[in-house]
Design a protein around this motif. Structure first.
Motif, PDB file in Angstrom:
ATOM      1  N   ALA A  49      18.972   7.962  -5.562  1.00 35.27           N
ATOM      2  CA  ALA A  49      19.920   6.676  -5.026  1.00 35.27           C
ATOM      3  C   ALA A  49      19.114   6.314  -3.981  1.00 35.27           C
ATOM      4  O   ALA A  49      19.193   5.157  -3.524  1.00 35.27           O
ATOM      5  CB  ALA A  49      21.365   7.064  -4.862  1.00 35.27           C
ATOM      6  N   GLU A  50      18.885   6.977  -2.772  1.00 35.75           N
ATOM      7  CA  GLU A  50      18.553   6.427  -1.690  1.00 35.75           C
ATOM      8  C   GLU A  50      17.176   5.704  -1.777  1.00 35.75           C
ATOM      9  O   GLU A  50      16.978   4.833  -0.790  1.00 35.75           O
ATOM     10  CB  GLU A  50      18.631   7.711  -0.391  1.00 35.75           C
ATOM     11  N   GLU A  51      16.254   6.291  -2.429  1.00 32.23           N
ATOM     12  CA  GLU A  51      15.143   5.464  -2.765  1.00 32.23           C
ATOM     13  C   GLU A  51      15.233   4.214  -3.468  1.00 32.23           C
ATOM     14  O   GLU A  51      14.538   3.250  -2.848  1.00 32.23           O
ATOM     15  CB  GLU A  51      14.219   6.465  -3.710  1.00 32.23           C
ATOM     16  N   ARG A  52      15.979   4.117  -4.288  1.00 28.82           N
ATOM     17  CA  ARG A  52      16.403   2.904  -4.952  1.00 28.82           C
ATOM     18  C   ARG A  52      17.168   1.863  -3.817  1.00 28.82           C
ATOM     19  O   ARG A  52      16.525   0.694  -3.808  1.00 28.82           O
ATOM     20  CB  ARG A  52      17.560   2.981  -6.181  1.00 28.82           C
ATOM     21  N   GLN A  53      17.920   2.579  -3.052  1.00 26.36           N
ATOM     22  CA  GLN A  53      18.480   1.496  -1.930  1.00 26.36           C
ATOM     23  C   GLN A  53      17.590   0.971  -1.032  1.00 26.36           C
ATOM     24  O   GLN A  53      17.681  -0.019  -0.627  1.00 26.36           O
ATOM     25  CB  GLN A  53      19.562   2.373  -1.306  1.00 26.36           C
ATOM     26  N   GLN A  54      16.477   1.806  -0.670  1.00 23.36           N
ATOM     27  CA  GLN A  54      15.468   1.511   0.213  1.00 23.36           C
ATOM     28  C   GLN A  54      14.699   0.181  -0.167  1.00 23.36           C
ATOM     29  O   GLN A  54      14.480  -0.676   0.410  1.00 23.36           O
ATOM     30  CB  GLN A  54      14.596   2.658   0.616  1.00 23.36           C
ATOM     31  N   ARG A  55      14.589   0.355  -1.944  1.00 22.35           N
ATOM     32  CA  ARG A  55      13.702  -0.856  -2.470  1.00 22.35           C
ATOM     33  C   ARG A  55      14.540  -2.041  -1.920  1.00 22.35           C
ATOM     34  O   ARG A  55      13.995  -3.285  -1.917  1.00 22.35           O
ATOM     35  CB  ARG A  55      13.541  -0.406  -3.862  1.00 22.35           C
ATOM     36  N   LEU A  56      15.842  -1.934  -2.386  1.00 24.03           N
ATOM     37  CA  LEU A  56      16.783  -3.013  -2.149  1.00 24.03           C
ATOM     38  C   LEU A  56      16.831  -3.767  -0.779  1.00 24.03           C
ATOM     39  O   LEU A  56      16.848  -4.975  -0.876  1.00 24.03           O
ATOM     40  CB  LEU A  56      17.969  -2.705  -2.743  1.00 24.03           C
ATOM     41  N   GLU A  57      16.768  -2.797  -0.007  1.00 24.36           N
ATOM     42  CA  GLU A  57      16.862  -3.280   1.507  1.00 24.36           C
ATOM     43  C   GLU A  57      15.657  -3.892   1.903  1.00 24.36           C
ATOM     44  O   GLU A  57      15.794  -4.807   2.763  1.00 24.36           O
ATOM     45  CB  GLU A  57      17.384  -2.136   2.408  1.00 24.36           C
ATOM     46  N   ARG A  58      14.557  -3.482   1.355  1.00 24.85           N
ATOM     47  CA  ARG A  58      13.137  -3.950   1.926  1.00 24.85           C
ATOM     48  C   ARG A  58      12.891  -5.291   1.072  1.00 24.85           C
ATOM     49  O   ARG A  58      12.312  -6.333   1.773  1.00 24.85           O
ATOM     50  CB  ARG A  58      12.200  -2.965   1.621  1.00 24.85           C
ATOM     51  N   PHE A  59      13.296  -5.433  -0.233  1.00 25.16           N
ATOM     52  CA  PHE A  59      12.838  -6.584  -1.114  1.00 25.16           C
ATOM     53  C   PHE A  59      13.873  -7.493  -1.347  1.00 25.16           C
ATOM     54  O   PHE A  59      14.002  -8.665  -1.217  1.00 25.16           O
ATOM     55  CB  PHE A  59      12.025  -6.151  -2.206  1.00 25.16           C
ATOM     56  N   TYR A  60      15.075  -6.836  -2.093  1.00 22.35           N
ATOM     57  CA  TYR A  60      15.769  -7.570  -2.810  1.00 22.35           C
ATOM     58  C   TYR A  60      16.921  -8.351  -1.800  1.00 22.35           C
ATOM     59  O   TYR A  60      17.005  -9.762  -2.042  1.00 22.35           O
ATOM     60  CB  TYR A  60      16.974  -6.764  -3.471  1.00 22.35           C
ATOM     61  N   TYR A  61      17.606  -7.584  -0.963  1.00 24.65           N
ATOM     62  CA  TYR A  61      18.457  -8.231  -0.034  1.00 24.65           C
ATOM     63  C   TYR A  61      17.832  -9.090   0.710  1.00 24.65           C
ATOM     64  O   TYR A  61      18.416 -10.555   0.845  1.00 24.65           O
ATOM     65  CB  TYR A  61      19.314  -7.303   0.872  1.00 24.65           C
ATOM     66  N   ASP A  65       0.759  -1.271   0.103  1.00 24.01           N
ATOM     67  CA  ASP A  65      -0.020   0.076   0.011  1.00 24.01           C
ATOM     68  C   ASP A  65       0.641   1.328  -0.084  1.00 24.01           C
ATOM     69  O   ASP A  65       0.133   2.369  -0.442  1.00 24.01           O
ATOM     70  CB  ASP A  65      -0.914  -0.046   1.333  1.00 24.01           C
ATOM     71  N   ASP A  66       1.919   1.078   0.721  1.00 28.32           N
ATOM     72  CA  ASP A  66       2.923   2.432   0.561  1.00 28.32           C
ATOM     73  C   ASP A  66       3.707   2.754  -0.638  1.00 28.32           C
ATOM     74  O   ASP A  66       4.321   3.786  -0.698  1.00 28.32           O
ATOM     75  CB  ASP A  66       3.717   2.316   2.097  1.00 28.32           C
ATOM     76  N   ILE A  67       3.281   1.742  -1.598  1.00 26.90           N
ATOM     77  CA  ILE A  67       4.322   2.065  -2.891  1.00 26.90           C
ATOM     78  C   ILE A  67       3.057   2.481  -3.858  1.00 26.90           C
ATOM     79  O   ILE A  67       2.266   1.619  -4.131  1.00 26.90           O
ATOM     80  CB  ILE A  67       5.174   0.989  -3.332  1.00 26.90           C
ATOM     81  N   ASN A  68       3.344   3.508  -4.787  1.00 26.51           N
ATOM     82  CA  ASN A  68       2.528   3.904  -5.749  1.00 26.51           C
ATOM     83  C   ASN A  68       3.302   3.939  -7.087  1.00 26.51           C
ATOM     84  O   ASN A  68       4.173   5.035  -7.291  1.00 26.51           O
ATOM     85  CB  ASN A  68       1.812   5.227  -5.644  1.00 26.51           C
ATOM     86  N   LEU A  69       3.269   3.052  -7.854  1.00 22.80           N
ATOM     87  CA  LEU A  69       3.823   2.983  -9.189  1.00 22.80           C
ATOM     88  C   LEU A  69       3.140   3.960 -10.130  1.00 22.80           C
ATOM     89  O   LEU A  69       3.880   4.052 -11.275  1.00 22.80           O
ATOM     90  CB  LEU A  69       4.138   1.393  -9.825  1.00 22.80           C
ATOM     91  N   ILE A  79       8.381  -3.691  -8.776  1.00 21.42           N
ATOM     92  CA  ILE A  79       9.009  -2.935  -7.617  1.00 21.42           C
ATOM     93  C   ILE A  79      10.483  -3.203  -7.356  1.00 21.42           C
ATOM     94  O   ILE A  79      11.252  -2.025  -7.694  1.00 21.42           O
ATOM     95  CB  ILE A  79       8.426  -3.627  -6.365  1.00 21.42           C
ATOM     96  N   VAL A  80      10.932  -4.295  -7.578  1.00 17.82           N
ATOM     97  CA  VAL A  80      12.306  -4.633  -7.785  1.00 17.82           C
ATOM     98  C   VAL A  80      12.381  -6.028  -8.523  1.00 17.82           C
ATOM     99  O   VAL A  80      11.708  -7.077  -7.988  1.00 17.82           O
ATOM    100  CB  VAL A  80      12.845  -4.756  -6.394  1.00 17.82           C
ATOM    101  N   ASP A  81      13.094  -6.110  -9.584  1.00 20.10           N
ATOM    102  CA  ASP A  81      13.103  -7.206 -10.325  1.00 20.10           C
ATOM    103  C   ASP A  81      14.234  -8.207  -9.624  1.00 20.10           C
ATOM    104  O   ASP A  81      15.528  -7.881  -9.725  1.00 20.10           O
ATOM    105  CB  ASP A  81      13.553  -7.197 -11.612  1.00 20.10           C
ATOM    106  N   LEU A  82      13.754  -9.336  -8.895  1.00 24.55           N
ATOM    107  CA  LEU A  82      14.684  -9.836  -7.851  1.00 24.55           C
ATOM    108  C   LEU A  82      15.618 -10.918  -8.711  1.00 24.55           C
ATOM    109  O   LEU A  82      16.702 -11.423  -8.103  1.00 24.55           O
ATOM    110  CB  LEU A  82      13.775 -10.922  -7.242  1.00 24.55           C
ATOM    111  N   ASN A  83      15.240 -11.185 -10.083  1.00 22.44           N
ATOM    112  CA  ASN A  83      16.301 -11.806 -10.939  1.00 22.44           C
ATOM    113  C   ASN A  83      17.285 -11.011 -11.884  1.00 22.44           C
ATOM    114  O   ASN A  83      17.322 -11.069 -13.050  1.00 22.44           O
ATOM    115  CB  ASN A  83      15.339 -12.756 -11.942  1.00 22.44           C
ATOM    116  N   ARG A  84      17.802 -10.021 -11.258  1.00 22.76           N
ATOM    117  CA  ARG A  84      18.845  -9.128 -11.753  1.00 22.76           C
ATOM    118  C   ARG A  84      20.087  -8.794 -10.651  1.00 22.76           C
ATOM    119  O   ARG A  84      19.927  -9.233  -9.604  1.00 22.76           O
ATOM    120  CB  ARG A  84      18.128  -7.728 -11.838  1.00 22.76           C
ATOM    121  N   GLU A  85      21.203  -8.778 -11.266  1.00 21.92           N
ATOM    122  CA  GLU A  85      22.349  -8.551 -10.795  1.00 21.92           C
ATOM    123  C   GLU A  85      22.264  -7.290  -9.905  1.00 21.92           C
ATOM    124  O   GLU A  85      21.579  -6.312 -10.389  1.00 21.92           O
ATOM    125  CB  GLU A  85      23.826  -8.719 -11.446  1.00 21.92           C
TER     126      GLU A  85
END
Length: 243
Positions: A105-117, A29-33, A74-80
């Motif tokens: 850059a910090e917004e992208r990093q937040q996506r990675l830290e929330r979903f990817y990592y 809910d807190d992400i609006n694409l 949101i984040v494509d998990l099948n990416r390097e």
């Protein structure tokens, strides 16, 4: 029940692990694409049919599964990790994704830290606790890209790999016994895009199958069941020949 970024399926057979990076089109809910609702049912948002097929395979094989439960937009998990544009796309197959445009850059990093990592850490921990003999990576693909309408993809299923083709070379002859049109490193090459299996299978010397199923062959429950029956037999035969 609180939202979880992945769904774990437990099974009694530890030898097989099924992974689906793009199983869901869910958006927290807190992400609006900023895209139309209809786009969440398109291939740019998820691998259509794969969640249902993967769950059925886990049940019939009594094996473990890990299914990502948010949209690939949101984040494509099948990416390097260094594939910044591919990981959080501003445009996907011709569709503009406003909520991914101009991210800092910090917004992208937040996506990675929330979903990817966390997702990849979870897979790594599961493998460390109970190492499988074979990993199955399930995907589906559109028969025709909107950005290239002249390009029809004729394969019913593609088998992808990078450096380790042990399981693939066992499975391809089994698929060729069917009436299906089989693609080897099609509709794209695993030597170019194979991030999840590079990280969790190849890096751990675990044989794997990346299966790309054409989406117009997996539209309904009967077609999903047909794939389940076929893949169950091929997976069982592949792991037996790997032993």
């Amino acid at each position: 029940m609180a939202y979880q970024p992945w769904q774990d399926i437990e099974g009694a057979d530890p030898s097989i692990l099924i992974i689906a990076d793009h199983a869901s089109a869910f958006i927290p809910d807190d992400i609006n694409l900023g895209i139309e609702a209809a786009l969440y049912d398109e291939h740019v948002a998820l691998d259509k049919g794969i969640q249902s097929l993967g769950i059925k395979l886990c049940q019939t094989l009594d094996c473990r599964g890990i299914f990502a439960m948010q949209s690939r937009l949101i984040v494509d998990l099948n990416r390097e990790e260094n594939d910044i544009l591919g990981m959080i796309p501003a445009v996907s197959d011709g569709y503009v994704i406003p909520g991914n445009t101009g991210l800092k850059a910090e917004e992208r990093q937040q996506r990675l830290e929330r979903f990817y990592y966390p997702y990849h850490q979870h897979i790594a921990e599961k493998i460390k606790i109970q190492r499988p003999k074979l990993i199955i990576s399930l995907h589906s693909f559109t028969p025709c890209l909107r950005s290239n309408m002249d390009c029809y993809r004729p394969w019913h299923v593609g088998l992808l790999y990078n450096n380790d083709d042990r399981a693939t070379q066992i499975a391809i002859p089994l698929f060729k016994k069917t009436s299906l049109k089989i693609g080897e490193n099609e509709p794209y090459s695993g030597r170019i895009l194979n991030a999840t299996m590079n990280r969790h299978a190849e890096a751990n010397n675990i044989p794997y199958l990346v299966l790309e199923i054409r989406q117009d062959t997996i539209k309904n429950e009967q077609e999903i069941e047909n794939w389940r029956v076929l893949l169950e037999d091929i997976i069982k035969e592949t792991i037996k020949k790997l032993a």
